[in-house]
Design an enzyme around this catalytic site. Structure first.
Site, short mmCIF file in Angstrom:
data_model
loop_
_atom_site.label_atom_id
_atom_site.label_comp_id
_atom_site.label_asym_id
_atom_site.label_seq_id
_atom_site.Cartn_x
_atom_site.Cartn_y
_atom_site.Cartn_z
N ASP A 92 0.85 -1.20 0.00
CA ASP A 92 0.00 0.00 0.00
C ASP A 92 0.88 1.24 0.00
O ASP A 92 2.04 1.20 0.44
CB ASP A 92 -0.96 -0.01 1.19
CG ASP A 92 -0.27 0.23 2.52
OD1 ASP A 92 0.68 -0.51 2.83
OD2 ASP A 92 -0.66 1.16 3.25
N GLU A 156 -0.10 -0.47 5.81
CA GLU A 156 0.91 0.15 6.67
C GLU A 156 0.77 1.66 6.70
O GLU A 156 0.87 2.29 7.76
CB GLU A 156 2.31 -0.25 6.21
CG GLU A 156 3.42 0.11 7.19
CD GLU A 156 3.92 1.54 7.06
OE1 GLU A 156 4.52 2.06 8.03
OE2 GLU A 156 3.71 2.16 6.00
#
Length: 454
Positions: A92, A156
């Site tokens: 991500d 994250e």
């Protein structure tokens, strides 16, 4: 000097690495469905899973984590009795921010001036490619001498804790003798660095309300309580005159005793405008690695274009507080909330909602894994010795893993050196750093396997 076979192998794999990073960067994998469709993250997760299967990994799965995202797991068994190493990265990415400000499109990997530009190129899709390169180099030169687990996270950057919660619920999944977190960076391009400390973080949404609805500023301004003005007062209370973070009850005077960060170097790295001073007191390293730091990430208020002459009835802000090692993030959240409530003026109604939280981390740099990494760095960076630095950012998973597996050694490396400009427009990765760190990781795995056999 004759190049080491691993170095030669990694060099030969760099065109493939660029092609793969191009494919991975193309996914607009921001783990926020309000900005990008969930399918972008799912596509990136599927790409990572396919890459692991192609390398012979077993038990490959996209794990559905409690925050609604997916983390990709795989296992590559090693020789009988070999230690297990967990390799971490995340797919991500941060939002691209102002896409018009990018010199080249944020989700198209583009080479320019010797660097590869694109969102996630360094943070942290490049980190996953680094792991692949290291493993491929070992397989081409005798085989991977350890068992390898890979976990590639899907949230994250959002700090929503999905993987941490999953790991806590399935503690056997990520057990390892040592853990390599590929989400940090060298202190300088060409200077091999491991990160020994991470600040934790807490993120809160502050909402201030004063009126039932907006009012005409000419008719009511001067007496009607302005929610936006109240919010500005609150936010200003979080900084001293010199810009230091001031949260009531939160210590902010610790000192960093490791690698120095010269102010001139920091100004250049941060691209501080001429004549603008730095904020805070103490050394630069004190401020960014050892002390708390508050940042206003965003404010909901009318834009200048199209604004009307109104007293605002409500206003919101997203506030981040970085918390250094030695301070508890949950306690810092309580102190931050109490400070905001105390400093809200005029009896305005204020609500503080926690959005994300992660604990700080400090590594044991005296462990055998650090010795193995230092030896590997000498090969990958001839003439250089491995340095130890802190990082002001947060990787919430580190503290979770350290708690779950207290005997495991943990090393933090990666591609996010200052020139990478992660989280900003025009993020990029140095292909030379990608190559050298892949070489270093391959040698580390070999060194570590030998050290555990001794």
């Amino acid at each position: 000097m004759t190049a080491h076979p691993i170095s030669e192998t990694v060099a030969s794999l760099m065109p493939r690495a660029r092609a793969e990073l191009t494919e991975l960067v193309a996914f607009r994998s921001v783990a926020d469905p309000a900005q990008f469709p969930r399918s972008e993250c799912e596509g990136a997760a599927a790409w990572v899973a396919d890459a692991l299967r192609a390398e012979g990994f077993q038990d490959v799965a996209a794990l559905d984590t409690p925050d609604g995202t997916q983390s990709v797991y795989g296992l590559l068994p090693g020789p009988e009795g070999a230690p297990t190493v967990l390799l971490y990265a995340h797919y991500d990415v941060q939002p691209p921010l102002d896409e018009a400000a990018w010199v080249s499109p944020p989700f198209e990997l583009t080479e320019r001036d010797g660097r590869w530009y694109g969102r996630g190129a360094a943070d942290c899709k490049g980190g996953f490619v680094m792991h692949l390169l290291a493993l491929r180099a070992l397989k081409a030169n005798g085989g991977v001498p350890v068992s390898v687990k890979v976990i590639v996270e899907g949230s994250e950057e959002q700090g929503t804790g999905g993987l941490e919660q999953y790991a806590e619920a399935h503690p056997e999944l990520l057990t390892a003798d040592t853990i390599v977190i590929g989400d940090c960076g060298n202190f300088r391009v060409g200077l091999p660095t491991v990160t020994a400390t991470l600040r934790g973080m807490t993120m809160v949404r502050v909402s201030v309300d004063t009126l039932e609805g907006n009012l005409h500023s000419g008719q009511f301004g001067g007496a009607a309580p302005d929610a936006l003005a109240a919010l500005i007062r609150v936010l200003d209370s979080l900084r001293a005159e010199d810009g230091s973070t001031t949260v009531d009850g939160l210590p902010a005077d610790a000192e960093w005793d490791g690698l120095a960060y010269e102010e001139a170097d920091f100004r250049e790295d941060a691209k501080v405008l001429d004549g603008v001073g730095l904020i805070g007191g103490g050394s630069v390293a004190d401020r960014i690695w050892a002390r708390p730091a508050v940042t206003v990430l965003g404010i909901d208020c009318p834009p200048v274009v199209g604004a009307t002459p109104s007293v605002q009835a409500g206003a919101r802000a997203l506030v981040s507080l970085r918390v250094p090692p030695g301070q508890d993030a949950a306690e810092a959240t309580k102190l931050l909330t109490a400070h905001i409530e105390k400093h809200t003026p005029w009896g305005a109604r204020v609500t503080v909602d926690q959005v994300g939280q992660g604990q700080a981390f400090r590594a044991d740099t005296s462990s055998p894994a650090y010795t193995a990494m230092a030896e590997a760095m000498r090969i990958a960076y001839p003439g250089q010795e491995m340095q130890t630095a802190g990082m002001g950012g947060s990787i919430p998973l580190c503290n979770t893993l350290a708690t779950l597996y207290p005997e495991a050694e943990m090393l933090l490396i990666g591609l996010s050196e200052p020139e990478a400009r992660i989280h900003a427009v025009n993020e990029s990765v140095s292909p030379q750093e990608l190559e050298r760190l892949s070489v270093a990781e391959a040698h580390f795995l070999a060194n570590y396997a030998r050290s555990q056999q001794a």
